[in-house]
Design an enzyme around this catalytic site. Sequence first.
Site, mmCIF file in Angstrom:
data_model
loop_
_atom_site.group_PDB
_atom_site.id
_atom_site.type_symbol
_atom_site.label_atom_id
_atom_site.label_comp_id
_atom_site.label_asym_id
_atom_site.label_seq_id
_atom_site.Cartn_x
_atom_site.Cartn_y
_atom_site.Cartn_z
ATOM 1 N N ARG A 113 -10.202 3.136 -0.994
ATOM 2 C CA ARG A 113 -9.053 2.584 -0.556
ATOM 3 C C ARG A 113 -8.599 3.376 0.721
ATOM 4 O O ARG A 113 -8.748 4.449 0.950
ATOM 5 C CB ARG A 113 -7.769 2.273 -1.352
ATOM 6 N N ILE A 114 -8.197 2.711 1.857
ATOM 7 C CA ILE A 114 -7.602 3.561 2.927
ATOM 8 C C ILE A 114 -6.202 4.004 2.718
ATOM 9 O O ILE A 114 -5.385 3.323 2.203
ATOM 10 C CB ILE A 114 -7.523 2.253 4.368
ATOM 11 N N LEU A 115 -5.958 5.274 3.129
ATOM 12 C CA LEU A 115 -4.983 5.725 2.546
ATOM 13 C C LEU A 115 -3.712 5.462 3.736
ATOM 14 O O LEU A 115 -4.198 5.639 5.060
ATOM 15 C CB LEU A 115 -5.024 7.202 2.549
ATOM 16 N N ASP A 164 -7.428 12.499 8.282
ATOM 17 C CA ASP A 164 -6.279 12.321 9.299
ATOM 18 C C ASP A 164 -6.054 10.767 9.119
ATOM 19 O O ASP A 164 -6.524 10.209 8.428
ATOM 20 C CB ASP A 164 -6.341 13.024 10.492
ATOM 21 N N ASP A 196 -12.169 7.837 8.580
ATOM 22 C CA ASP A 196 -13.497 8.818 8.874
ATOM 23 C C ASP A 196 -13.497 9.477 10.085
ATOM 24 O O ASP A 196 -14.524 9.778 10.652
ATOM 25 C CB ASP A 196 -14.631 7.819 8.813
ATOM 26 N N ARG A 212 0.852 -1.040 -0.024
ATOM 27 C CA ARG A 212 0.039 0.015 0.150
ATOM 28 C C ARG A 212 0.895 1.202 -0.046
ATOM 29 O O ARG A 212 0.707 2.201 -0.801
ATOM 30 C CB ARG A 212 -0.923 0.124 1.141
ATOM 31 N N HIS A 253 -18.578 11.545 3.427
ATOM 32 C CA HIS A 253 -18.877 10.066 3.958
ATOM 33 C C HIS A 253 -20.564 10.128 4.000
ATOM 34 O O HIS A 253 -21.198 11.131 4.445
ATOM 35 C CB HIS A 253 -18.262 9.896 5.456
ATOM 36 N N ASN A 264 -12.886 14.382 2.578
ATOM 37 C CA ASN A 264 -13.676 13.123 1.941
ATOM 38 C C ASN A 264 -14.925 13.440 2.277
ATOM 39 O O ASN A 264 -15.372 14.435 3.111
ATOM 40 C CB ASN A 264 -13.088 11.906 2.965
HETATM 41 C C1 GRF Z 1 -20.625 8.468 -1.684
HETATM 42 O O1 GRF Z 1 -21.846 8.101 -1.270
HETATM 43 C C2 GRF Z 1 -19.682 8.811 -0.702
HETATM 44 O O2 GRF Z 1 -20.512 9.629 0.285
HETATM 45 C C3 GRF Z 1 -19.015 7.748 -0.507
HETATM 46 O O3 GRF Z 1 -18.943 7.279 -1.471
HETATM 47 C C4 GRF Z 1 -19.742 7.487 -2.414
HETATM 48 C C5 GRF Z 1 -19.509 7.772 -3.846
HETATM 49 O O4 GRF Z 1 -20.388 8.030 -4.718
HETATM 50 N N1 GRF Z 1 -17.644 8.002 0.238
HETATM 51 P P1 GRF Z 1 -20.059 8.517 -6.059
HETATM 52 O O5 GRF Z 1 -18.931 7.725 -7.002
HETATM 53 O O6 GRF Z 1 -19.417 9.811 -6.028
HETATM 54 O O7 GRF Z 1 -21.323 8.678 -6.886
#
Ligand code: GRF
Length: 207
Positions: free
Chosen positions: A95-97, A145, A149, A69, A113, A111
């Site tokens: 992927r987890i960074l 960070d 999340d 990774r 979420h 990000n």
């Molecule tokens: C979104 O729901 C976001 O919150 C999550 O992944 C999804 C990505 O959707 N991290 P898209 O590929 O932008 O349609």
Amino acid sequence: MNKRLRIAVMASGKGSNLEVIIDAAQQGKCPVDVAMVLSDRPEAGALDIARRSGIEEVVHLDPKAFPDRASFDAACAERIEATGCEWIVLAGYMRILSSHFVRRFPGRILNIHPSLLPAFPGAHAVEDALAYGVKLTGCTVHLVDEVLDGGPILAQAVVPVHEDDDRDTLHARIQEQEHRLYPETLKRIAEAGFTLEGRLVRWNKPD
Ligand code: GRF
């Protein structure tokens, strides 16, 4: 502050958030230049959207071509730095960074979420919220960070959960809010900026 942000978007999926950011930028509603789109998946819809929209650098890097990774992430970081992007916008990047990557761009990775963090972190936020039985959920734009999340929260939007929701109906309702919130937050970063006090985000006043 009032400047244009030069951003690299990292995406693994269909790319609807990427698309709204590109559209908002092209329509003059969001002062960002999407200079690069990078994906770990060759079939990602995000790559098609990027090519169709004429993004300068559209890159697929295959994680399997790297021993681990850290070396994959280092290759991504080098490509991003070469484009002169100052912000990295994760939009469905699955992927987890690595810590190394995160430390290379301190406070400059965003990000989105699909839950109201800190509730329901991880890859199954929508299912987890449904299974828990919450009546309200939503989406969160946050800084990345080293805690998954867990970075400082920039913006959130609330979405009601309906009794007959399944994963897809609820996710669709959350995405409506994501598509408003992500460009709006980028605009606010460009026009006002923020100061971090520990994990608290204090928005500056716009000029
Ligand atoms: C979104 O729901 C976001 O919150 C999550 O992944 C999804 C990505 O959707 N991290 P898209 O590929 O932008 O349609």
